[in-house]
Design an enzyme around this catalytic site. Sequence first.
Site, short mmCIF file in Angstrom:
data_model
loop_
_atom_site.label_atom_id
_atom_site.label_comp_id
_atom_site.label_asym_id
_atom_site.label_seq_id
_atom_site.Cartn_x
_atom_site.Cartn_y
_atom_site.Cartn_z
N GLN A 17 0.78 -1.30 -0.10
CA GLN A 17 -0.02 0.14 -0.10
C GLN A 17 0.83 1.14 -0.09
O GLN A 17 1.59 1.46 0.60
CB GLN A 17 -0.86 -0.10 1.15
CG GLN A 17 -1.84 -1.19 1.17
CD GLN A 17 -2.72 -1.13 2.60
OE1 GLN A 17 -2.11 -1.42 3.72
NE2 GLN A 17 -3.99 -0.97 2.55
N ARG B 258 -13.80 -4.47 -6.50
CA ARG B 258 -14.29 -5.15 -5.49
C ARG B 258 -14.82 -4.42 -4.32
O ARG B 258 -14.27 -3.20 -4.01
CB ARG B 258 -13.18 -6.11 -4.92
CG ARG B 258 -11.80 -5.57 -4.48
CD ARG B 258 -10.91 -6.55 -3.75
NE ARG B 258 -9.73 -5.97 -3.28
CZ ARG B 258 -8.81 -6.61 -2.70
NH1 ARG B 258 -9.17 -7.89 -2.33
NH2 ARG B 258 -7.47 -5.86 -2.48
N ASP C 227 -6.56 -2.07 -6.17
CA ASP C 227 -7.20 -1.34 -5.48
C ASP C 227 -6.90 0.31 -5.67
O ASP C 227 -6.87 1.13 -4.63
CB ASP C 227 -7.54 -1.42 -3.95
CG ASP C 227 -8.19 -2.93 -3.53
OD1 ASP C 227 -8.79 -3.40 -4.55
OD2 ASP C 227 -7.78 -3.43 -2.59
N GLN D 130 -0.25 -0.11 -5.73
CA GLN D 130 -1.28 -0.33 -4.85
C GLN D 130 -1.75 0.91 -4.36
O GLN D 130 -0.94 1.36 -3.48
CB GLN D 130 -0.96 -1.61 -3.72
CG GLN D 130 -2.42 -2.06 -2.98
CD GLN D 130 -1.78 -3.06 -1.91
OE1 GLN D 130 -0.82 -3.91 -2.06
NE2 GLN D 130 -2.75 -3.47 -0.99
N ASP D 131 -3.14 0.92 -4.21
CA ASP D 131 -3.82 2.14 -3.44
C ASP D 131 -3.19 3.47 -3.91
O ASP D 131 -2.91 4.26 -3.34
CB ASP D 131 -3.76 2.02 -1.90
CG ASP D 131 -4.28 0.88 -1.47
OD1 ASP D 131 -5.16 0.07 -1.98
OD2 ASP D 131 -3.97 0.50 -0.26
#
Length: 528
Positions: A319, A430, A363, A341-342
């Site tokens: 993250q 998601r 994500d 990520q993120d």
Amino acid sequence: MKVALFINFISIIISYSSTTTAAAATATTTATINWWCLQTPHPETCIHHVTKRSPASATISGNQFLDMTVQAAIDEARVALKQTQEIESTYPNVPGKSLWGSCVEYFDGIVFTLNMVLDHTLQPTPLDVQTWLSAGLTYITVCNKGFESINMINTMQHVISTNVTELIINSLAISVAITRTHIHGPDDWNVRDEYKPTDLAIETPDVVVAQDGSGDFITVQEAVDYAVHRRPNERFVIYVKAGVYKENVEIPRAFRNIKMLGDGINKTIITGDRHCGGDAKDTSKAGDLQESATFKVWSRKFIARDITFQNTAGPEGEQAVALLSASDKSAFYRCSFEGYQDTLFTIAYRQFYKECQIFGTVDFIFGGAAAVFQDCEIFLRKPLPGGGLVLTAHGRNIHYEPVGYSLQGCKITAEPGFKPGDYEKAFLGRPWFGVSRTVYMQSFLDDIVDPKGRMDSWGHKQSAYCGEYNNYGPGSFTNQRVKWPHYQAINDQMIAEFFTVANFISGNIWLPETGVPFTPGLENQSYD
């Protein structure tokens, strides 16, 4: 988080065309405080906290009751903020300390935001009120999710936040009921041609940032800090000249109405490498997600144009946020957000992204905002082996929160040089919280998109809403999509219209003053 969804004086139609009727209450309905409290999702919490200020037998209107429930929520949020500050100050320097620090930030945000609801000089609309209340719920959930991410689910945080959560839910439910709207209703579904943005491209900057010393400041943060000296209600323009600015920037809540201009994507670059994964001895390792952000903006009405925001931690950093936005009525035009990520953390409020580039793996567009991404290029990057690819993770707790993601006219594909195989298919999203809401409209979906479209990692497939409307490209076929109860291949144009700029974020009201072009509805013509 489980919350009561039944309000016994309001018929909430969970139809995803987002309409609600109120059968028994309006803003002018008068009744006792006790009666009003009995209509809320959490009546006992209401009676206990609201009647501290007035007797339960006092007769008041719906608007008066709404103010009282919000004030009760503020009072409890202040108590929670103080408790959280005390815990953070004495907590040992072990995993979890930085999370308590972030929760201090979030609870401070709750107090600040709920006070805006009661600030009648702002003349808040019902959508303003519902957006700000929703932001309060999101702050609490994000705080709790941080502890869940390191398997610390038995902290005091859940106890501290319970009353605040229930009081905000009560306030949101009352606001929906007395205005006879769920988020915003058909009366707002009109695109008014007179709302056209003013051209602010030629405006003179108040300060200039330049690494070579030719400007007023050398770093971006110095220019932001200087903004405290200007009049708060006036736009403050910061011009950041071309260059690579290796710094972590934060714009506090009090510094509203800031506009930041660059020289273009890959010319003006603000970059950092803080991250949540890897070796704890790594000096770039952040204690939690919020700390990893290269650029954080908490203030209202922030505008950015022609800037690249980077987090260079790479896939190994796990993250690692490039930009965190908790800015209501914010707009990003021709910007790039680069990470893995993120990448882009859209915590809350109303946000608009136009002709932007967004890069990531997992994500990489996430949060609890009401955000529209229009004409953006979204690039999937090569993940770590077994890492997977997921574009969005939206968070929404209850059905009458006016939030969600709408991606309109975007292009979803692999970044140049990445040749994904069959094992590297990407999911469109998601659901992060229980009733997450994400819609793709009029967008190009390349063959990197998995035929199933979505995945469920947190057990929300029974309640999350996922929509697709008039997309095209090899990844746009919906015949093999997930069979979730609220997945919808949208055929009704009226449903699709709800997720447009004018209707979903009321952008035709506030975007014109930003100078950012936008398409208000489903039509192809932008307002330039």
